[in-house]
Design an enzyme around this catalytic site. Structure first.
Site, PDB file in Angstrom:
ATOM      1  N   LYS A 132       0.174  -0.113  15.052  1.00  0.00           N
ATOM      2  CA  LYS A 132       1.561  -0.175  15.517  1.00  0.00           C
ATOM      3  C   LYS A 132       1.887  -1.399  16.368  1.00  0.00           C
ATOM      4  O   LYS A 132       3.069  -1.701  16.587  1.00  0.00           O
ATOM      5  CB  LYS A 132       1.903   1.087  16.328  1.00  0.00           C
ATOM      6  CG  LYS A 132       2.016   2.333  15.487  1.00  0.00           C
ATOM      7  CD  LYS A 132       3.231   2.281  14.592  1.00  0.00           C
ATOM      8  CE  LYS A 132       3.074   3.154  13.383  1.00  0.00           C
ATOM      9  NZ  LYS A 132       3.709   2.691  12.181  1.00  0.00           N
ATOM     10  N   HIS A 155       0.857  -1.200   0.000  1.00  0.00           N
ATOM     11  CA  HIS A 155       0.000   0.000   0.000  1.00  0.00           C
ATOM     12  C   HIS A 155       0.882   1.236   0.000  1.00  0.00           C
ATOM     13  O   HIS A 155       1.640   1.456   0.940  1.00  0.00           O
ATOM     14  CB  HIS A 155      -0.915   0.003   1.227  1.00  0.00           C
ATOM     15  CG  HIS A 155      -2.095  -0.897   1.075  1.00  0.00           C
ATOM     16  ND1 HIS A 155      -3.353  -0.543   1.481  1.00  0.00           N
ATOM     17  CD2 HIS A 155      -2.200  -2.120   0.536  1.00  0.00           C
ATOM     18  CE1 HIS A 155      -4.192  -1.522   1.201  1.00  0.00           C
ATOM     19  NE2 HIS A 155      -3.515  -2.502   0.632  1.00  0.00           N
ATOM     20  N   PRO A 188      -5.415   0.401  18.306  1.00  0.00           N
ATOM     21  CA  PRO A 188      -5.065  -0.114  16.971  1.00  0.00           C
ATOM     22  C   PRO A 188      -5.065   0.912  15.838  1.00  0.00           C
ATOM     23  O   PRO A 188      -4.605   0.597  14.745  1.00  0.00           O
ATOM     24  CB  PRO A 188      -6.115  -1.199  16.718  1.00  0.00           C
ATOM     25  CG  PRO A 188      -7.257  -0.854  17.603  1.00  0.00           C
ATOM     26  CD  PRO A 188      -6.689  -0.158  18.791  1.00  0.00           C
ATOM     27  N   TYR A 206      -9.516   5.442   6.701  1.00  0.00           N
ATOM     28  CA  TYR A 206      -9.717   5.840   8.099  1.00  0.00           C
ATOM     29  C   TYR A 206     -10.753   6.955   8.087  1.00  0.00           C
ATOM     30  O   TYR A 206     -10.503   8.024   7.533  1.00  0.00           O
ATOM     31  CB  TYR A 206      -8.417   6.358   8.707  1.00  0.00           C
ATOM     32  CG  TYR A 206      -7.388   5.277   8.997  1.00  0.00           C
ATOM     33  CD1 TYR A 206      -7.333   4.675  10.245  1.00  0.00           C
ATOM     34  CD2 TYR A 206      -6.477   4.868   8.024  1.00  0.00           C
ATOM     35  CE1 TYR A 206      -6.381   3.689  10.535  1.00  0.00           C
ATOM     36  CE2 TYR A 206      -5.526   3.880   8.308  1.00  0.00           C
ATOM     37  CZ  TYR A 206      -5.490   3.296   9.569  1.00  0.00           C
ATOM     38  OH  TYR A 206      -4.561   2.323   9.849  1.00  0.00           O
ATOM     39  N   TYR A 225       3.430   6.417  10.096  1.00  0.00           N
ATOM     40  CA  TYR A 225       2.632   5.258   9.676  1.00  0.00           C
ATOM     41  C   TYR A 225       3.501   4.200   9.014  1.00  0.00           C
ATOM     42  O   TYR A 225       3.381   3.007   9.309  1.00  0.00           O
ATOM     43  CB  TYR A 225       1.524   5.698   8.716  1.00  0.00           C
ATOM     44  CG  TYR A 225       0.429   4.664   8.553  1.00  0.00           C
ATOM     45  CD1 TYR A 225      -0.714   4.697   9.353  1.00  0.00           C
ATOM     46  CD2 TYR A 225       0.546   3.645   7.618  1.00  0.00           C
ATOM     47  CE1 TYR A 225      -1.707   3.750   9.224  1.00  0.00           C
ATOM     48  CE2 TYR A 225      -0.444   2.683   7.475  1.00  0.00           C
ATOM     49  CZ  TYR A 225      -1.569   2.743   8.282  1.00  0.00           C
ATOM     50  OH  TYR A 225      -2.554   1.792   8.153  1.00  0.00           O
TER      51      TYR A 225
HETATM   52  C1  PHB Z   1      -6.429  -4.274  10.103  1.00  0.00           C
HETATM   53  O1  PHB Z   1      -6.457  -4.500   8.886  1.00  0.00           O
HETATM   54  O2  PHB Z   1      -6.777  -5.139  10.925  1.00  0.00           O
HETATM   55  C2  PHB Z   1      -6.029  -2.952  10.598  1.00  0.00           C
HETATM   56  C3  PHB Z   1      -5.541  -2.021   9.701  1.00  0.00           C
HETATM   57  C4  PHB Z   1      -5.172  -0.777  10.154  1.00  0.00           C
HETATM   58  C5  PHB Z   1      -5.290  -0.458  11.479  1.00  0.00           C
HETATM   59  C6  PHB Z   1      -5.755  -1.396  12.387  1.00  0.00           C
HETATM   60  C7  PHB Z   1      -6.126  -2.636  11.947  1.00  0.00           C
HETATM   61  O3  PHB Z   1      -4.946   0.777  11.897  1.00  0.00           O
END
Ligand code: PHB
Ligand code: APR
Length: 395
Positions: free
Chosen positions: A295, A72, A291, A198, A383
């Site tokens: 991280k 990504h 989450p 997000y 990130y």
């Molecule tokens: C996930 O795909 O489980 C996932 C992706 C990004 C995050 C948290 C979890 O910030």
């Protein structure tokens, strides 16, 4: 049983440490409470920083990750019904790899077993002794037999609910709780977008993520005390449609049968020191991040990189300096990730106990990230992961 490093816990931290030590000729035994299918199927986050992916490659477990992981180069922030792309590659020259944590765990277990490693699943009554001496040990029950593992060192990689952290005398805890949790689903549905989304919506945060070209992973902010039973599949989909919708209707969420559904609590937690005598803590055993920003596993892997190097210096050159510096060095990255995760979380979630003031600050921060190259770069470099060798001495 005699070994050099006794490792409690077969999550990503414990398993990768065992693999990295093996590559340097240092023997270890891993003692895990659960059975192998359980640890291999536990659904967790799935974003690997560039440096994490590289560490796994160097550890010899990168082949399936590189074949099946999804690179990504950016992500989407969505708020006020509008989308904004953060271009990681352009801003930092780095990308992330979307590859589930349980896949990393499967690859590590396969690699360790192929090399004849001693992994003890389904160990019960695990206890650690004599950490203040040069001969610490781990005792446990395995196949109805009592066993004692005599070690040079013990590593507590036994997660947040493990036993090792409590053995550290003078433990200091810095903690932040949140008034919300994440309801997560795994769906048999092709991802509705090429990148993660997000999203902040007045009804709460939503995240669109994925595991493969046919499996989507999605999350919804729910109150901390929410019951999973109150969320039918229909309700989950309806809420995802509402929160992820864009003003121009350009986004269509693809539904599919649910393969997994669960609620994850959120907290920030850092405990130090990460060492007591000959016991060292790594990963979730010492720290937890919410989450948002993914991280958790990346930090666990950064910890064991440091530990593997420190043990190698001990066994090859009798050096103890890297072991002695472990907490101080690890804490730099841990606190950076703790801040970043807290920042992403508070910017993207709606605090039910918050005020108009809090909402406006969060929205202003999002506008700033979306509009300013400097802020976008800050998000992107955190990130994709701060480098291991940088002016920051993240070592
Ligand atoms: C996930 O795909 O489980 C996932 C992706 C990004 C995050 C948290 C979890 O910030
Ligand atoms: N004895 C033996 N094993 C134990 C004990 C015990 N008393 N207590 C816990 N364990 C095991 C757990 O069953 C688990 O398999 O320790 C392991 C810890 O693994 P993780 O929880 O995956 O922690 P870690 O390896 O530090 O990885 C951190 O996990 O929680 C996620 O998001 C987090 O991605 C991050 C990653």
């Amino acid at each position: 049983v005699r070994t050099r490093v006794g490792i409690v816990g077969a999550g990503p931290a414990g398993l990768l440490l065992s693999q990295l030590l093996h590559l340097q000729g240092i023997e270890s035994v891993v003692v895990e409470r659960r059975d192998r299918p359980y640890v291999e199927q536990r659904v967790r986050a799935g974003v690997l920083e560039a440096g994490t992916a590289q560490t796994l490659r160097e550890a010899g477990v990168g082949a399936r990750m590189d074949a099946e992981g999804l690179p990504h180069e950016g992500t989407e922030l969505r708020f006020n019904g509008q989308s904004h792309r953060i271009d990681f590659q352009e801003l930092t020259g780095r990308s992330v790899l979307v590859y589930g944590q349980q896949e990393v765990v499967k690859d590590l277990i396969a690699a360790r077993l192929a090399d004849g490693a001693d992994l003890r699943f389904e160990a019960s009554d695990v206890e650690v002794h004599d950490i203040e001496t040069a001969r610490p040990s781990v005792t446990f029950m395995h196949d109805d037999n009592p066993l004692r593992l005599d070690c040079d060192f013990v590593v507590g990689a036994d997660g947040f609910h493990g036993i090792c952290r409590n053995l550290v005398s003078g433990l200091r805890v810095a903690e932040r709780k949140y008034s919300y949790s994440w309801l997560g689903i795994l769906a048999e549905a092709p991802p509705s977008s090429d990148e993660l989304i997000y999203c902040r919506h007045p009804r709460g945060f939503a995240l669109h993520s994925m595991r493969s070209k046919t499996i989507s992973r999605m999350y919804l902010q729910v109150p901390a005390d929410e019951r999973l039973d109150d969320w039918s599949d229909e309700r989950i989909w309806a809420e995802l449609h509402t929160r992820l919708a864009t003003d121009d209707d350009s986004f269509t969420l693809t539904e599919g049968p649910l393969l997994d559904k669960g609620i994850t609590p959120m907290r920030s937690f850092v405990s130090t020191p990460m060492q007591a005598g000959r016991l060292f803590l790594a990963g979730d055993a010492a720290h937890i991040v919410p989450p948002t920003g993914a991280k958790g596993m990346n930090l666990a892997i950064a910890d064991v990189r440091l530990l593997a190097r420190a043990f190698a210096a001990f066994y090859t050159d009798k050096r103890t300096d890297l072991l002695d510096e472990y907490t101080t060095t690890a804490a730099l990255r841990i606190w950076r990730a703790t801040h970043f995760s807290w920042w992403m979380t508070t910017m993207l979630h709606v605090d039910a106990a918050g005020t108009e003031f809090d909402d406006q600050l969060a929205l202003s921060q999002l506008e700033y990230v979306a509009g300013s190259r400097a802020m976008a770069t800050s998000l992107a470099e955190n990130y994709t992961g701060l480098p291991y060798q940088a002016g920051w001495s993240y070592k």
